[in-house]
Design a protein around this motif. Structure first.
Motif, PDB file in Angstrom:
ATOM      1  N   THR A  34      14.026  10.628   3.373  1.00 29.79           N
ATOM      2  CA  THR A  34      14.822   9.412   3.548  1.00 29.79           C
ATOM      3  C   THR A  34      13.942   8.244   3.994  1.00 29.79           C
ATOM      4  O   THR A  34      14.014   7.139   3.443  1.00 29.79           O
ATOM      5  N   ILE A  35      13.108   8.493   4.986  1.00 28.56           N
ATOM      6  CA  ILE A  35      12.239   7.437   5.511  1.00 28.56           C
ATOM      7  C   ILE A  35      11.202   7.020   4.468  1.00 28.56           C
ATOM      8  O   ILE A  35      10.934   5.824   4.287  1.00 28.56           O
ATOM      9  N   ALA A  36      10.644   8.000   3.764  1.00 29.50           N
ATOM     10  CA  ALA A  36       9.657   7.680   2.721  1.00 29.50           C
ATOM     11  C   ALA A  36      10.276   6.808   1.631  1.00 29.50           C
ATOM     12  O   ALA A  36       9.645   5.862   1.150  1.00 29.50           O
ATOM     13  N   ALA A  37      11.515   7.103   1.255  1.00 27.66           N
ATOM     14  CA  ALA A  37      12.190   6.292   0.239  1.00 27.66           C
ATOM     15  C   ALA A  37      12.353   4.852   0.719  1.00 27.66           C
ATOM     16  O   ALA A  37      12.200   3.904  -0.062  1.00 27.66           O
ATOM     17  N   GLN A  38      12.653   4.677   2.003  1.00 31.71           N
ATOM     18  CA  GLN A  38      12.823   3.329   2.542  1.00 31.71           C
ATOM     19  C   GLN A  38      11.499   2.571   2.634  1.00 31.71           C
ATOM     20  O   GLN A  38      11.499   1.349   2.749  1.00 31.71           O
ATOM     21  N   HIS A  39      10.392   3.267   2.568  1.00 32.39           N
ATOM     22  CA  HIS A  39       9.072   2.625   2.594  1.00 32.39           C
ATOM     23  C   HIS A  39       8.655   2.074   1.225  1.00 32.39           C
ATOM     24  O   HIS A  39       7.737   1.255   1.151  1.00 32.39           O
ATOM     25  N   GLN A  40       9.277   2.531   0.166  1.00 36.39           N
ATOM     26  CA  GLN A  40       8.784   2.220  -1.168  1.00 36.39           C
ATOM     27  C   GLN A  40       8.723   0.731  -1.508  1.00 36.39           C
ATOM     28  O   GLN A  40       7.721   0.275  -2.046  1.00 36.39           O
ATOM     29  N   PRO A  41       9.756  -0.074  -1.223  1.00 35.21           N
ATOM     30  CA  PRO A  41       9.636  -1.503  -1.553  1.00 35.21           C
ATOM     31  C   PRO A  41       8.455  -2.174  -0.844  1.00 35.21           C
ATOM     32  O   PRO A  41       7.699  -2.939  -1.455  1.00 35.21           O
ATOM     33  N   GLU A  42       8.273  -1.880   0.432  1.00 37.87           N
ATOM     34  CA  GLU A  42       7.166  -2.481   1.182  1.00 37.87           C
ATOM     35  C   GLU A  42       5.823  -1.950   0.672  1.00 37.87           C
ATOM     36  O   GLU A  42       4.847  -2.692   0.586  1.00 37.87           O
ATOM     37  N   LEU A  43       5.773  -0.692   0.311  1.00 39.34           N
ATOM     38  CA  LEU A  43       4.548  -0.105  -0.226  1.00 39.34           C
ATOM     39  C   LEU A  43       4.179  -0.753  -1.566  1.00 39.34           C
ATOM     40  O   LEU A  43       3.015  -1.061  -1.812  1.00 39.34           O
ATOM     41  N   ARG A  44       5.179  -0.976  -2.423  1.00 40.88           N
ATOM     42  CA  ARG A  44       4.911  -1.654  -3.710  1.00 40.88           C
ATOM     43  C   ARG A  44       4.387  -3.076  -3.466  1.00 40.88           C
ATOM     44  O   ARG A  44       3.461  -3.520  -4.137  1.00 40.88           O
ATOM     45  N   ARG A  45       4.983  -3.770  -2.504  1.00 36.38           N
ATOM     46  CA  ARG A  45       4.528  -5.134  -2.192  1.00 36.38           C
ATOM     47  C   ARG A  45       3.088  -5.110  -1.691  1.00 36.38           C
ATOM     48  O   ARG A  45       2.262  -5.925  -2.084  1.00 36.38           O
ATOM     49  N   PHE A  46       2.779  -4.142  -0.863  1.00 36.81           N
ATOM     50  CA  PHE A  46       1.418  -3.984  -0.336  1.00 36.81           C
ATOM     51  C   PHE A  46       0.445  -3.719  -1.489  1.00 36.81           C
ATOM     52  O   PHE A  46      -0.621  -4.327  -1.565  1.00 36.81           O
ATOM     53  N   ARG A  47       0.817  -2.821  -2.393  1.00 38.97           N
ATOM     54  CA  ARG A  47      -0.033  -2.521  -3.554  1.00 38.97           C
ATOM     55  C   ARG A  47      -0.245  -3.772  -4.404  1.00 38.97           C
ATOM     56  O   ARG A  47      -1.351  -4.053  -4.834  1.00 38.97           O
ATOM     57  N   ASP A  48       0.844  -4.505  -4.672  1.00 40.98           N
ATOM     58  CA  ASP A  48       0.752  -5.701  -5.506  1.00 40.98           C
ATOM     59  C   ASP A  48      -0.119  -6.767  -4.869  1.00 40.98           C
ATOM     60  O   ASP A  48      -0.896  -7.438  -5.550  1.00 40.98           O
ATOM     61  N   THR A  49      -0.005  -6.940  -3.571  1.00 40.92           N
ATOM     62  CA  THR A  49      -0.779  -7.955  -2.863  1.00 40.92           C
ATOM     63  C   THR A  49      -2.272  -7.695  -2.996  1.00 40.92           C
ATOM     64  O   THR A  49      -3.059  -8.614  -3.164  1.00 40.92           O
ATOM     65  N   PHE A  50      -2.658  -6.428  -2.957  1.00 38.93           N
ATOM     66  CA  PHE A  50      -4.080  -6.102  -2.983  1.00 38.93           C
ATOM     67  C   PHE A  50      -4.524  -5.496  -4.301  1.00 38.93           C
ATOM     68  O   PHE A  50      -5.622  -4.943  -4.386  1.00 38.93           O
ATOM     69  N   CYS A  51      -3.680  -5.610  -5.335  1.00 38.80           N
ATOM     70  CA  CYS A  51      -4.015  -5.121  -6.671  1.00 38.80           C
ATOM     71  C   CYS A  51      -4.510  -3.684  -6.630  1.00 38.80           C
ATOM     72  O   CYS A  51      -5.476  -3.322  -7.305  1.00 38.80           O
ATOM     73  N   LEU A  52      -3.853  -2.882  -5.823  1.00 40.31           N
ATOM     74  CA  LEU A  52      -4.215  -1.470  -5.734  1.00 40.31           C
ATOM     75  C   LEU A  52      -3.550  -0.726  -6.880  1.00 40.31           C
ATOM     76  O   LEU A  52      -2.468  -1.091  -7.328  1.00 40.31           O
ATOM     77  N   TYR A  61      -3.618  -8.181   8.195  1.00 39.37           N
ATOM     78  CA  TYR A  61      -2.287  -8.734   8.424  1.00 39.37           C
ATOM     79  C   TYR A  61      -1.236  -7.969   7.620  1.00 39.37           C
ATOM     80  O   TYR A  61      -0.206  -7.553   8.152  1.00 39.37           O
ATOM     81  N   GLN A  62      -1.495  -7.771   6.319  1.00 42.07           N
ATOM     82  CA  GLN A  62      -0.550  -7.057   5.476  1.00 42.07           C
ATOM     83  C   GLN A  62      -0.396  -5.601   5.912  1.00 42.07           C
ATOM     84  O   GLN A  62       0.709  -5.054   5.905  1.00 42.07           O
ATOM     85  N   LEU A  63      -1.490  -4.991   6.332  1.00 41.23           N
ATOM     86  CA  LEU A  63      -1.432  -3.619   6.833  1.00 41.23           C
ATOM     87  C   LEU A  63      -0.567  -3.556   8.084  1.00 41.23           C
ATOM     88  O   LEU A  63       0.284  -2.684   8.231  1.00 41.23           O
ATOM     89  N   ARG A  64      -0.747  -4.504   8.984  1.00 43.50           N
ATOM     90  CA  ARG A  64       0.056  -4.535  10.218  1.00 43.50           C
ATOM     91  C   ARG A  64       1.532  -4.772   9.900  1.00 43.50           C
ATOM     92  O   ARG A  64       2.410  -4.173  10.523  1.00 43.50           O
ATOM     93  N   CYS A  65       1.812  -5.649   8.915  1.00 43.80           N
ATOM     94  CA  CYS A  65       3.201  -5.880   8.515  1.00 43.80           C
ATOM     95  C   CYS A  65       3.818  -4.587   7.983  1.00 43.80           C
ATOM     96  O   CYS A  65       4.958  -4.251   8.320  1.00 43.80           O
ATOM     97  N   PHE A  66       3.067  -3.860   7.158  1.00 42.53           N
ATOM     98  CA  PHE A  66       3.561  -2.594   6.639  1.00 42.53           C
ATOM     99  C   PHE A  66       3.829  -1.616   7.779  1.00 42.53           C
ATOM    100  O   PHE A  66       4.874  -0.967   7.822  1.00 42.53           O
ATOM    101  N   LEU A  67       2.895  -1.509   8.708  1.00 37.20           N
ATOM    102  CA  LEU A  67       3.051  -0.575   9.819  1.00 37.20           C
ATOM    103  C   LEU A  67       4.224  -0.950  10.725  1.00 37.20           C
ATOM    104  O   LEU A  67       4.977  -0.087  11.170  1.00 37.20           O
ATOM    105  N   ARG A  68       4.396  -2.245  10.991  1.00 41.09           N
ATOM    106  CA  ARG A  68       5.523  -2.680  11.815  1.00 41.09           C
ATOM    107  C   ARG A  68       6.837  -2.343  11.126  1.00 41.09           C
ATOM    108  O   ARG A  68       7.768  -1.830  11.743  1.00 41.09           O
TER     109      ARG A  68
END
Length: 137
Positions: free
Chosen positions: A112-130, A19-26
């Motif tokens: 530019t796009i990679a920078a916009q991914h960072q907040p969601e990527l941090r949330r994904f990392r935090d959710t799964f303790c990566l 679910y979290q992976l799909r949210c990140f991808l969407r």
């Protein structure tokens, strides 16, 4: 058939991860479209930007990174080249191979796009303790 017995918690963890992976991808798909790129175009640019000390790759290397067929990757490179994001050149070591080079416009879009991914990527990392990749913290 696999003899592994899964608990309800195993299914819940897998479901939560998917679910979290799909949210990140969407979210990623939305960002890409806002910048006029398809998600695959962005991934191609990202892989070039993240190259092994170089901002170019062979079509075969890109196909592997994208987990795509060679001919599909060639068509994707064609579209990116027509958009002024990359340019194709003959291989330096093997003239039969094509090198795909990242152009300034493609690099800027990828950054530019990679920078916009960072907040969601941090949330994904935090959710799964990566753990953070080396060099980040």
């Amino acid at each position: 058939m696999n003899d592994v017995s899964l608990s309800p918690q195993d299914f819940q963890q897998l479901s939560a991860f998917r679910y979290q992976l799909r949210c990140f991808l969407r979210h990623s798909e939305d960002i890409c479209r806002e910048h006029g790129l398809t998600p695959l175009q962005y991934q191609l640019l990202l892989h070039l930007l993240a190259g092994k000390g170089r901002q170019w790759a062979t079509v075969g290397e890109l196909a592997e990174r994208l987990q795509a067929k060679h001919h599909g990757t060639v068509m994707l490179v064609d579209r990116c080249e027509q958009s002024g994001l990359v340019r194709r050149a003959r291989g330096r070591e093997d003239r039969r191979r094509s090198e795909v080079h990242l152009l300034p416009r493609g690099a800027e879009l990828a950054r530019t796009i990679a920078a916009q991914h960072q907040p969601e990527l941090r949330r994904f990392r935090d959710t799964f303790c990566l753990t953070d990749p080396p060099g980040e913290a």
